[in-house]
Design a protein around this motif. Structure first.
Motif, PDB file in Angstrom:
ATOM      1  N   ALA A 156     -10.898   8.050  -5.231  1.00  0.00           N
ATOM      2  CA  ALA A 156     -11.119   7.662  -3.836  1.00  0.00           C
ATOM      3  C   ALA A 156      -9.910   6.867  -3.343  1.00  0.00           C
ATOM      4  O   ALA A 156      -9.219   6.218  -4.129  1.00  0.00           O
ATOM      5  N   PHE A 157      -9.640   6.957  -2.039  1.00  0.00           N
ATOM      6  CA  PHE A 157      -8.498   6.231  -1.472  1.00  0.00           C
ATOM      7  C   PHE A 157      -8.812   4.754  -1.246  1.00  0.00           C
ATOM      8  O   PHE A 157      -7.909   3.925  -1.124  1.00  0.00           O
ATOM      9  N   GLU A 158     -10.112   4.434  -1.141  1.00  0.00           N
ATOM     10  CA  GLU A 158     -10.486   3.068  -0.792  1.00  0.00           C
ATOM     11  C   GLU A 158      -9.866   2.054  -1.730  1.00  0.00           C
ATOM     12  O   GLU A 158      -9.899   2.236  -2.943  1.00  0.00           O
ATOM     13  N   GLY A 159      -9.369   1.035  -1.134  1.00  0.00           N
ATOM     14  CA  GLY A 159      -8.858  -0.077  -1.927  1.00  0.00           C
ATOM     15  C   GLY A 159      -7.451   0.122  -2.438  1.00  0.00           C
ATOM     16  O   GLY A 159      -6.868  -0.785  -3.035  1.00  0.00           O
ATOM     17  N   LEU A 160      -6.906   1.340  -2.233  1.00  0.00           N
ATOM     18  CA  LEU A 160      -5.542   1.546  -2.722  1.00  0.00           C
ATOM     19  C   LEU A 160      -4.563   0.912  -1.749  1.00  0.00           C
ATOM     20  O   LEU A 160      -4.658   1.126  -0.535  1.00  0.00           O
ATOM     21  N   PRO A 161      -3.611   0.128  -2.268  1.00  0.00           N
ATOM     22  CA  PRO A 161      -2.652  -0.528  -1.382  1.00  0.00           C
ATOM     23  C   PRO A 161      -1.816   0.498  -0.628  1.00  0.00           C
ATOM     24  O   PRO A 161      -1.646   1.641  -1.081  1.00  0.00           O
ATOM     25  N   GLU A 162      -1.288   0.077   0.479  1.00  0.00           N
ATOM     26  CA  GLU A 162      -0.412   0.925   1.274  1.00  0.00           C
ATOM     27  C   GLU A 162       0.939   1.054   0.563  1.00  0.00           C
ATOM     28  O   GLU A 162       1.340   0.165  -0.198  1.00  0.00           O
ATOM     29  N   PRO A 163       1.645   2.155   0.778  1.00  0.00           N
ATOM     30  CA  PRO A 163       2.969   2.301   0.152  1.00  0.00           C
ATOM     31  C   PRO A 163       3.972   1.290   0.715  1.00  0.00           C
ATOM     32  O   PRO A 163       3.917   0.959   1.890  1.00  0.00           O
ATOM     33  N   VAL A 164       4.838   0.853  -0.181  1.00  0.00           N
ATOM     34  CA  VAL A 164       5.857  -0.110   0.226  1.00  0.00           C
ATOM     35  C   VAL A 164       7.219   0.409  -0.224  1.00  0.00           C
ATOM     36  O   VAL A 164       7.378   0.814  -1.388  1.00  0.00           O
ATOM     37  N   GLU A 165       8.194   0.426   0.676  1.00  0.00           N
ATOM     38  CA  GLU A 165       9.537   0.849   0.299  1.00  0.00           C
ATOM     39  C   GLU A 165      10.323  -0.326  -0.250  1.00  0.00           C
ATOM     40  O   GLU A 165      10.148  -1.458   0.192  1.00  0.00           O
ATOM     41  N   HIS A 166      11.147  -0.008  -1.244  1.00  0.00           N
ATOM     42  CA  HIS A 166      11.953  -1.053  -1.879  1.00  0.00           C
ATOM     43  C   HIS A 166      13.395  -0.582  -1.973  1.00  0.00           C
ATOM     44  O   HIS A 166      13.638   0.626  -2.121  1.00  0.00           O
ATOM     45  N   ASP A 167      14.317  -1.552  -1.962  1.00  0.00           N
ATOM     46  CA  ASP A 167      15.695  -1.246  -2.310  1.00  0.00           C
ATOM     47  C   ASP A 167      15.765  -1.172  -3.830  1.00  0.00           C
ATOM     48  O   ASP A 167      15.370  -2.113  -4.518  1.00  0.00           O
ATOM     49  N   THR A 168      16.217  -0.050  -4.324  1.00  0.00           N
ATOM     50  CA  THR A 168      16.280   0.132  -5.789  1.00  0.00           C
ATOM     51  C   THR A 168      17.673   0.621  -6.140  1.00  0.00           C
ATOM     52  O   THR A 168      17.878   1.792  -6.426  1.00  0.00           O
TER      53      THR A 168
END
Lengths: 599, 599
Positions: free
Chosen positions: A247-259
């Motif tokens: 299920a999608f519930e509770g999954l954090p939103e995507p976050v972009e990072h400098d890598t």
């Protein structure tokens, strides 16, 4: 029958041939069974021919027993039937092509589906003639790019190929099952260790397909077996055990990072852990990352509205970062389409492809087809490329943040993966293909327009199975599985001779006694190889006997004066035995090894 | 074993195939023994394959019995060994050549002298290893210009070829004699009528050479046998019985005559008789005239001092006027040189050649080599051309008025010619070559530099024999000799099945009785073909049985209720027999036909 080493056309070699890499190749040449005539083309010397004929005999017996009928097609074939099925072209460089004196195109048959189908069309017209199974044991030709390992992969080789023709799919199932059972009997009779592996159907377009793979570290095929013993398959045919969607519930939103400088999975995991990124509360491993490979897929079936081939199309392949792309699995999954990895030029032409930082979102946004490993189910969360230089995204969720166009088996299989059977885990092994059974379906009967009147007087197209055994290869496979550092170790069923008798004393009396003994063996119905060479030392005789590998070696040595002979069981124990009992003893041992199989 | 026609992969044809000219071709196709796959390339259907295997079995038994060792060389061969003997080129268009994927030249083996010689060189080095005779039963390829007559002259065919290697010429004689005897046993066992014919050695350069020719009106070879039964030879190998030379004394001087319009022998004889010319006091016949044929001979061995080929040279061939030039005999006599008839242009260029009036004198005077029929001995007097328009000379005496440079066998052989054996006269017959035995000598062992240490430690080159049997052809030859207008008539030795059982009643009881009977035949060790087709009429069953040609047909018909069956001996009588005795009766008949041969 008795054959004497003093006259046998044989010369054993102490040195391995320079071009030989695998034991069977080295030993079969050193022991004078085969001899190279050209790359991948071998001559059969007397001992090798005897073993080849015995293998053929076993194959023939079991094929006859299942009701298959033997016939024999030519090796030199006209182009036309192979044109009808497009194989004249599809076979590519593997096909030996030639022209006759009138300029007619001909080929050396690599397999005979066309000829058998045409024969059935010629002879049969009513459902009453079916089912029918036909076979041949015949010399075939394939111009292998890298003929290797002696007769293990030759360019001229002996094959048993058979073809079943049934009016119904259930009939095909039965013909297939009959072949499967016959193949088991054949390989059991020659004492091979093998697995029946689920195989891909490939371009043949059929359904059920299994390969008989013999265990061998020198095999070209990799296969898996379940630790629970209920599953075996060619790696190309392994299907991934798919986790449940989340299920999608509770999954954090995507976050972009400098890598920065994180083009490799290792660098990316290192970055994630140094940045203290957690996934599901645990440290990041390669399995949490998602690789987006870009390939170009060329599908011959894809044509424009105008009928022109579409040509290679960019395609994204998503694979968990802890696995490599298995090109053979991808190839098998795509067949008949082919692929190549996207080039620098492809990347340059498509600005949205940021090398090292490709993610699924840019692919989808730019109309590139995306195929994912079956583990990428909805609700799985991934660290993957953010489609910008030196940037990755964490927490990109399948089905929520990106979607895929389909799933594909392209990732490598790893030891310990769960078995598709649901029981146990997979172990990897190397093997050599002994045989292949295959439900072909109606591809060939349709190509040749085989029309048969059914029970209702209507026309119907029979369905086919195609089944092959590498007969000459089988000899090499037995040699791979059964040898030691001294030489070959034949099973009784296919040894050129069952007994090898060597006279270790040089006096005339011993030789005479040897003559009497081999006559007795012969009278008892055994095939005897008699080392009667008068000027050869016992040491050389024993070395030759071990190299040649007959199952039982009887030595008339010093104790023979006391009525004792030595019996060396090849690959087993050495016994002393009373000379007047030795024939009965060996007959009994031979009988035991060739007793009918259970079932 | 029992095979049922209800399931056998077979369809008999009522019509002859369109391309078939000879009975064996028509019948083997109609009876479903073989089937054409390409020109000169045939598939073996189940019945044909059984007969082929039986022939192979007989050949193998007799080869093994003479101590020959079986091995098997590839059909696909590299160019190099055939380059070493120049046969890569010499074979011309008869050789199937091809290239592999790497561009290497290869060929499909037409015969294997090269491979066997190279194998002996590889394995053997001491005189103690000799003599050795090796053989194979193998598929061969020759790209015949006119493949004809089905399997009688195919482009892919099965051959037994063997090669003997001896250290001495006496040894070669023995190996040759052993082959000759084995071949006789083989052909006798399959019941063939044949002659062992003296043959020419040809370009192979060896000495003794004999062909086994089967009597057949459809044969391509002509041979002669003496009425005294002590001589047989291929026409090419017949030597003319030479009359004694005559003294010159008393022979009239030659006289030239005007002989208008007498370019032909008939016209010349007519002129002579109308001019009342007498020879030895009798009327002139064609035998008194001498034809001077002019040909151009190209001898590859003839080179100038500078080593350049000399090229075609004018040559006169003198032949008594009552005989035609036999081009095949001339070709065989000249080999390895070749010839063609002189052209108009050749006549135009050489002013001394007066067409229709050429005589031996102008030829000799102008440096043309003259070869004469052996009958043109010294003292024979001839009417021949006077080397001037419309002029002949009468009474030109050989040895006195003209001389020749040599003698040559070029004239046709005629029925009634004296036998070279000195007994009887010659009869002409047509035949098919079954086998050829040939003392090759050292041509190949020298080409491959086979050096063997002899008893004195010196190097010696072994001498070879080469021996062949057309195994697949043999089946067609038997069919040529043994058939009638209804079908094939197999001898027991090579019939696919010994007994054919047909149930002529359609009721279930008859079929059951048939089942019991074939089980009994099987238990008695016979091979049975069982016509169990329930819906086929007795008439069709009998027609098929005659076409298929098993030696014994047992019919369960109306009288079976009274314990009587019908036994039809194929090609022989029809008997009624008690049903409970029929198995013993047929077993006895089979035993008689396959009893060991005398001697």
């Amino acid at each position: 029958m008795i054959t004497r080493l003093s006259t046998l056309f044989l010369r054993t070699l102490r040195e391995d041939p320079a071009d030989a890499e695998v034991p069977s190749h080295k030993l079969l040449v050193r022991a004078g069974y085969v001899r190279r005539a050209a790359p991948g083309v071998y001559s059969w010397l007397p001992l090798g021919l005897r073993t080849l004929r015995k293998i053929e005999g076993i194959v023939r017996e079991e094929m006859d027993a299942m009701g298959a009928q033997e016939l024999l097609f030519p090796a030199l074939l006209p182009r036309e039937p192979y044109e009808a099925t497009n194989r004249w072209t599809e076979y590519g460089d593997d096909l030996f092509r030639l022209q006759d004196r009138k300029g007619a195109d001909m080929l050396l048959g690599p397999t005979h589906e066309e000829m058998f189908t045409a024969a059935v069309k010629d002879l049969y017209s009513s459902y009453k003639d079916f089912p029918v199974t036909l076979y041949q044991i015949q010399t075939k030709y394939r111009d292998e790019a890298r003929p290797r390992a002696g007769i293990l992969r030759g360019r001229e080789f002996v094959m048993k190929d058979s073809y079943s023709f049934d009016m119904t799919d259930e009939g095909l199932d039965e013909s297939y099952a009959a072949h499967r059972a016959a193949y088991q009997r054949i390989f059991d009779r020659v004492g091979l260790r093998y697995e029946i592996c689920k195989a891909t159907s490939g371009a043949m377009g059929g359904s059920a397909s299994e390969e008989f793979l013999a265990y061998s570290d020198n095999g070209e095929d990799t296969f898996v077996v379940s630790t629970a013993g209920d599953f075996a398959a060619n790696v190309e045919a392994v299907t991934t055990v798919v986790p449940e969607a989340q299920a999608f519930e509770g999954l954090p939103e995507p976050v972009e990072h400098d890598t920065p400088a994180s083009e490799t999975i290792t660098a990316l995991v290192d970055w994630a852990n140094s940045a203290q990124v957690l996934v599901d509360g645990h440290e990041v491993t390669a399995a949490d990352t998602l690789k987006c490979m870009v390939v170009k897929v060329d599908d011959p079936r894809a044509v424009t509205e105008g009928g022109e081939p579409v040509g290679p199309q960019l395609t994204g392949i998503l694979i968990p970062g802890d696995r490599e792309l298995d090109e053979k699995r991808l190839e098998a999954s795509l067949e008949p389409a082919t692929f190549e990895l996207a080039s620098e030029e492809d990347f340059a032409k498509s600005g949205f492809l940021v090398k090292g930082y490709v993610g699924p979102r840019a692919l989808a946004a730019n109309g590139v087809r995306v195929l994912a490993d079956p583990r990428v189910v909805d609700g799985t969360s991934w660290i993957t490329g953010a489609d910008a230089q030196q940037k990755h995204v964490v927490g990109l969720v399948a089905g929520r943040d990106f979607t895929v166009d389909g799933f594909i088996e392209a990732a490598e299989i790893k030891e310990g993966d769960p078995s598709p059977s649901g029981n146990g885990t997979l172990e990897l092994a190397r093997g050599i293909e002994l045989g292949h059974i295959f439900q072909l379906g109606r591809k060939y009967t349709e190509a040749f327009d085989v029309q048969i009147l059914d029970e209702n007087g209507k026309r119907a197209v029979p369905t086919m199975g195609s089944y092959g055994i590498g007969v000459s290869r089988m000899m090499a496979v037995v040699a791979e599985q059964r040898h030691d550092d001294k030489g070959l170790v034949w099973p009784v069923a296919i040894a050129p001779y069952q007994v090898h008798v060597a006279v270790a004393n040089k006096d005339a009396a011993a030789l005479e006694a040897g003559e009497r003994l081999v006559t007795e063996f012969d009278a008892a119905g055994l095939e005897v190889l008699f080392d009667d060479r008068p000027k050869v030392s016992p040491g050389v005789k024993f070395k030759d006997a071990e190299l040649l590998g007959m199952p039982f070696l009887v030595i008339l040595g010093r104790s023979f004066a006391d009525g004792i002979v030595e019996l060396r069981i090849r690959g087993g124990e050495t016994l002393e035995a009373p000379a007047d009992r030795i024939v009965d003893q060996v007959v009994e041992l031979v009988r035991k090894q060739t007793a009918p199989l259970a079932g």
